[in-house]
Write a protein that holds these residues in place. Structure first.
Motif, PDB file in Angstrom:
ATOM      1  N   LYS A 146       0.810  -1.217   0.000  1.00 31.09           N
ATOM      2  CA  LYS A 146       0.000   0.000   0.000  1.00 31.09           C
ATOM      3  C   LYS A 146       0.843   1.266   0.000  1.00 31.09           C
ATOM      4  CE  LYS A 146      -3.842  -2.268   2.385  1.00 31.09           C
ATOM      5  NZ  LYS A 146      -4.664  -2.333   3.625  1.00 31.09           N
ATOM      6  N   ILE A 147       2.129   1.124   0.282  1.00 31.36           N
ATOM      7  CA  ILE A 147       3.044   2.267   0.280  1.00 31.36           C
ATOM      8  C   ILE A 147       4.420   1.746  -0.131  1.00 31.36           C
ATOM      9  CG2 ILE A 147       3.524   1.959   2.741  1.00 31.36           C
ATOM     10  CD1 ILE A 147       4.026   4.934   2.986  1.00 31.36           C
ATOM     11  N   THR A 148       5.179   2.542  -0.866  1.00 36.80           N
ATOM     12  CA  THR A 148       6.507   2.085  -1.282  1.00 36.80           C
ATOM     13  C   THR A 148       7.476   2.126  -0.095  1.00 36.80           C
ATOM     14  OG1 THR A 148       7.322   4.281  -1.897  1.00 36.80           O
ATOM     15  CG2 THR A 148       6.147   3.009  -3.597  1.00 36.80           C
ATOM     16  N   ALA A 149       8.528   1.345  -0.194  1.00 36.09           N
ATOM     17  CA  ALA A 149       9.540   1.338   0.854  1.00 36.09           C
ATOM     18  C   ALA A 149      10.163   2.723   1.011  1.00 36.09           C
ATOM     19  CB  ALA A 149      10.618   0.306   0.528  1.00 36.09           C
ATOM     20  N   ALA A 150      10.451   3.379  -0.090  1.00 36.59           N
ATOM     21  CA  ALA A 150      11.094   4.700  -0.040  1.00 36.59           C
ATOM     22  C   ALA A 150      10.224   5.715   0.697  1.00 36.59           C
ATOM     23  CB  ALA A 150      11.404   5.185  -1.448  1.00 36.59           C
ATOM     24  N   ASP A 151       8.925   5.733   0.395  1.00 38.71           N
ATOM     25  CA  ASP A 151       8.019   6.676   1.059  1.00 38.71           C
ATOM     26  C   ASP A 151       7.905   6.371   2.554  1.00 38.71           C
ATOM     27  OD1 ASP A 151       7.558   8.058  -1.247  1.00 38.71           O
ATOM     28  OD2 ASP A 151       5.631   7.091  -1.693  1.00 38.71           O
ATOM     29  N   TYR A 152       7.847   5.088   2.883  1.00 39.52           N
ATOM     30  CA  TYR A 152       7.734   4.694   4.291  1.00 39.52           C
ATOM     31  C   TYR A 152       8.966   5.136   5.077  1.00 39.52           C
ATOM     32  CZ  TYR A 152       7.805   1.770   8.449  1.00 39.52           C
ATOM     33  OH  TYR A 152       7.890   1.342   9.759  1.00 39.52           O
ATOM     34  N   LEU A 153      10.136   4.889   4.524  1.00 40.41           N
ATOM     35  CA  LEU A 153      11.374   5.209   5.228  1.00 40.41           C
ATOM     36  C   LEU A 153      11.545   6.713   5.392  1.00 40.41           C
ATOM     37  CD1 LEU A 153      13.676   2.584   3.470  1.00 40.41           C
ATOM     38  CD2 LEU A 153      12.668   2.446   5.763  1.00 40.41           C
ATOM     39  N   LYS A 154      11.086   7.465   4.400  1.00 48.73           N
ATOM     40  CA  LYS A 154      11.172   8.928   4.481  1.00 48.73           C
ATOM     41  C   LYS A 154      10.327   9.466   5.622  1.00 48.73           C
ATOM     42  CE  LYS A 154      10.558  13.086   1.659  1.00 48.73           C
ATOM     43  NZ  LYS A 154      10.118  13.623   0.333  1.00 48.73           N
ATOM     44  N   GLN A 155       9.120   8.894   5.818  1.00 46.29           N
ATOM     45  CA  GLN A 155       8.240   9.384   6.879  1.00 46.29           C
ATOM     46  C   GLN A 155       8.624   8.811   8.255  1.00 46.29           C
ATOM     47  OE1 GLN A 155       4.407   7.887   5.486  1.00 46.29           O
ATOM     48  NE2 GLN A 155       4.468   6.188   6.938  1.00 46.29           N
ATOM     49  N   GLU A 156       9.287   7.660   8.254  1.00 49.62           N
ATOM     50  CA  GLU A 156       9.590   6.992   9.522  1.00 49.62           C
ATOM     51  C   GLU A 156      10.887   7.491  10.162  1.00 49.62           C
ATOM     52  OE1 GLU A 156       7.819   4.106  12.145  1.00 49.62           O
ATOM     53  OE2 GLU A 156       7.150   5.206  10.359  1.00 49.62           O
ATOM     54  N   GLN A 157      11.838   7.903   9.344  1.00 52.00           N
ATOM     55  CA  GLN A 157      13.153   8.288   9.875  1.00 52.00           C
ATOM     56  C   GLN A 157      13.075   9.386  10.945  1.00 52.00           C
ATOM     57  OE1 GLN A 157      15.261  11.071   9.638  1.00 52.00           O
ATOM     58  NE2 GLN A 157      17.119  10.055  10.391  1.00 52.00           N
ATOM     59  N   PRO A 158      12.315  10.481  10.732  1.00 51.31           N
ATOM     60  CA  PRO A 158      12.261  11.519  11.768  1.00 51.31           C
ATOM     61  C   PRO A 158      11.650  11.020  13.078  1.00 51.31           C
ATOM     62  CG  PRO A 158      11.416  12.356   9.669  1.00 51.31           C
ATOM     63  CD  PRO A 158      11.562  10.878   9.523  1.00 51.31           C
ATOM     64  N   LYS A 159      10.639  10.164  12.996  1.00 50.11           N
ATOM     65  CA  LYS A 159      10.017   9.627  14.218  1.00 50.11           C
ATOM     66  C   LYS A 159      11.019   8.770  14.992  1.00 50.11           C
ATOM     67  CE  LYS A 159       6.331   7.701  12.274  1.00 50.11           C
ATOM     68  NZ  LYS A 159       5.033   6.987  12.174  1.00 50.11           N
ATOM     69  N   MET A 160      11.758   7.952  14.270  1.00 50.47           N
ATOM     70  CA  MET A 160      12.744   7.098  14.921  1.00 50.47           C
ATOM     71  C   MET A 160      13.886   7.924  15.509  1.00 50.47           C
ATOM     72  SD  MET A 160      12.843   4.029  12.089  1.00 50.47           S
ATOM     73  CE  MET A 160      14.119   3.081  12.924  1.00 50.47           C
ATOM     74  N   GLN A 161      14.307   8.957  14.776  1.00 50.34           N
ATOM     75  CA  GLN A 161      15.401   9.796  15.262  1.00 50.34           C
ATOM     76  C   GLN A 161      15.011  10.515  16.560  1.00 50.34           C
ATOM     77  OE1 GLN A 161      18.616  10.008  13.766  1.00 50.34           O
ATOM     78  NE2 GLN A 161      18.982  10.864  15.805  1.00 50.34           N
ATOM     79  N   LYS A 162      13.788  10.949  16.629  1.00 49.18           N
ATOM     80  CA  LYS A 162      13.304  11.629  17.837  1.00 49.18           C
ATOM     81  C   LYS A 162      13.380  10.698  19.050  1.00 49.18           C
ATOM     82  CE  LYS A 162       9.371  14.316  19.544  1.00 49.18           C
ATOM     83  NZ  LYS A 162       8.006  14.822  19.227  1.00 49.18           N
ATOM     84  N   LEU A 163      12.977   9.437  18.861  1.00 52.17           N
ATOM     85  CA  LEU A 163      13.023   8.475  19.963  1.00 52.17           C
ATOM     86  C   LEU A 163      14.463   8.106  20.310  1.00 52.17           C
ATOM     87  CD1 LEU A 163      10.073   6.097  18.990  1.00 52.17           C
ATOM     88  CD2 LEU A 163      10.181   7.644  20.959  1.00 52.17           C
ATOM     89  N   LEU A 164      15.334   8.036  19.292  1.00 50.81           N
ATOM     90  CA  LEU A 164      16.736   7.730  19.556  1.00 50.81           C
ATOM     91  C   LEU A 164      17.398   8.876  20.326  1.00 50.81           C
ATOM     92  CD1 LEU A 164      19.205   5.951  19.262  1.00 50.81           C
ATOM     93  CD2 LEU A 164      19.600   6.954  17.004  1.00 50.81           C
ATOM     94  N   ASP A 165      17.100  10.109  19.943  1.00 47.43           N
ATOM     95  CA  ASP A 165      17.641  11.281  20.667  1.00 47.43           C
ATOM     96  C   ASP A 165      17.238  11.230  22.141  1.00 47.43           C
ATOM     97  OD1 ASP A 165      18.732  12.219  18.324  1.00 47.43           O
ATOM     98  OD2 ASP A 165      17.138  13.669  17.920  1.00 47.43           O
ATOM     99  N   LYS A 166      16.009  10.806  22.374  1.00 48.34           N
ATOM    100  CA  LYS A 166      15.506  10.690  23.745  1.00 48.34           C
ATOM    101  C   LYS A 166      16.289   9.617  24.513  1.00 48.34           C
ATOM    102  CE  LYS A 166      11.193   9.768  26.262  1.00 48.34           C
ATOM    103  NZ  LYS A 166       9.759   9.371  26.102  1.00 48.34           N
ATOM    104  N   ALA A 167      16.579   8.495  23.839  1.00 45.50           N
ATOM    105  CA  ALA A 167      17.338   7.413  24.475  1.00 45.50           C
ATOM    106  C   ALA A 167      18.762   7.859  24.803  1.00 45.50           C
ATOM    107  CB  ALA A 167      17.370   6.190  23.567  1.00 45.50           C
TER     108      ALA A 167
END
Length: 447
Positions: free
Chosen positions: A417-438
């Protein structure tokens, strides 16, 4: 009001878990005057049986010590362990994940085992997998170096298995155990082995069926991408090579049709299909060996298919066995850990039960050459540990929330339902925010 009510319910659940574990804490004396240790662990039926036998042997060799075993389901273990920590009711000895080393040391949960190991002449660290021991080292700043806060219960190299009987029946050449398929070759062979065997117009035999959470790593890493940069502070999933690997993974179902779709998976999951002999390729861990001994077909191991690097990649799992910093009987508790992880007697029992590979290097070499037990190519497990296995990305950081969310949100990619490229583009900032918190949490815990 709703939030307060939810918080109250959560606290009640935690208190109940703490109460259930209250009998685990700190060691005690039994009615006959023996020192009683509690050992909290998890594992399947075969593993539980094996550990009961090893503990029985330990008690026979240590007549003044009794061990109370506390077994929990795998999916409940982490929650119950954290509840025990919160309630100050830790068992004397317990499993813990390598990714928890820093947090547990900084919060005073784990006892430093180094002094006990150094004075024990029977423990030869140079005969134990260095990779495994280093997973449980920590010097206060960097994991992987410094003092030892746990010993590896085992190493779990995640190999790829194949249905040898299916290959032979279809007349497809067997895989080369020393040379991985390319991605294109893997698709081609999987398509040859995806068949409608009963003539109803639908495939009932498939090339493979990978669980994304445990198999995607092999494809990402072999294509030269990763979840983190070298500093372990930056999420790197927006790399085009990562997108290529994830898209390939999704295309196995949606484009190449070599894995069961959603509808087919609802009637029979991929593990069940593998067990019935309806799947050509499926991942195999050492913990599977006792169960897979009874498969209705011959199976063996091969390297995972290789992406643009031309090399296979996969992960090595592990659990550590640690000692509570508050145990009343540290010498006996550490002795039990050593018996389970470094003694030839204890290790032989666990290996013979077919629930793990040996921790001891000389035993592992002998074990891998034994062709009387399945799988025949056990050397693949050893090659993964020695040559191309890696730790899971979440183990490198103070917590794995940033990594876990990647798989929580991934289903639309797998469903096409969504391409890998589009998914990774939207997911990276969310993951980075949680990693910064860790990263920030780790800094605060060191103060």
């Amino acid at each position: 009001m709703i939030k307060k009510k939810g918080f109250a319910i959560t606290m009640v659940v935690l208190l109940l878990m703490v109460a259930a574990l209250a009998g685990c804490s700190g060691g005690s004396s039994s009615s006959d005057g023996s020192k009683e240790l509690t050992f909290m662990f998890r594992g399947g039926t075969d593993e539980q049986k094996a550990y009961k036998e090893v503990i029985k042997k330990f008690e026979e060799e240590h007549p003044g010590v009794k061990v109370k075993m506390v077994v929990t389901a795998a999916d409940q273990y982490a929650t119950k362990l954290r509840a025990a920590i919160t309630g100050n009711n830790l068992p004397d000895i317990f499993y813990f994940a390598p990714g928890d080393v820093k947090a547990y040391v900084n919060s005073g949960v784990l006892k430093n085992l180094t002094p006990y190991i150094e004075k024990n002449k029977d423990i030869k660290l140079d005969n134990i997998w260095k990779y495994g021991v280093d997973l449980y080292r920590y010097d206060g700043k960097m994991a992987g170096q410094g003092d030892i806060y746990g010993m590896p219960k085992d190493l779990g190299p995640f190999a790829l298995g194949y249905n040898k009987t299916m290959f032979e029946k279809a007349g497809v050449p067997l895989p080369d155990k020393d040379k991985p398929y390319t991605w294109d070759e893997f698709i081609k062979v999987s398509q040859e082995l995806t068949k409608d065997t009963n003539g109803d117009g639908k495939p009932d035999q498939y090339g493979t069926g990978f669980n994304v959470q445990w198999a995607l790593q092999a494809f990402v890493w072999s294509n030269g991408a990763d979840w983190l940069d070298e500093s372990k502070t930056k999420v790197t999933i927006d790399d085009p090579k990562f997108a290529e690997a994830l898209q390939y993974f999704a295309d196995m179902q949606n484009k190449y049709k070599i894995t069961p779709g959603i509808e087919q998976s609802q009637t029979l999951d991929t593990y069940q299909r593998w067990m019935k002999g309806e799947m050509a390729f499926f991942p195999v861990g050492p913990w599977d060996m006792s169960t897979f001994e009874k498969l209705p077909f011959e199976y063996d191991l091969l390297p995972f298919p290789a992406g643009s690097t031309g090399k296979s990649a996969t992960w090595i799992g592990s659990l550590g066995i640690g000692v509570s910093s508050k145990t009343k009987y540290p010498d006996e508790a550490v002795e039990l850990v050593n018996y389970l992880t470094t003694s030839k007697e204890g290790m032989k029992q666990l290996v013979d039960a077919k629930v793990q590979i040996p921790n001891l290097l000389d035993m592992a070499d002998e074990w891998s050459k034994d062709t009387k037990t399945k799988p025949n190519n056990k050397q693949e497990f050893i090659d993964i540990v020695n040559d191309y296995g890696r730790s899971l990305p979440g183990n490198y950081t103070y917590n794995a929330e940033w990594y876990d969310i990647f798989f929580t949100d991934i289903q639309p990619v797998l469903d096409g339902k969504i391409t890998a490229a589009d998914y990774l583009k939207q997911e990276q900032p969310k993951m980075q925010k949680l990693l910064d918190k860790a990263v920030e949490q780790e800094k605060k815990s060191q103060k």
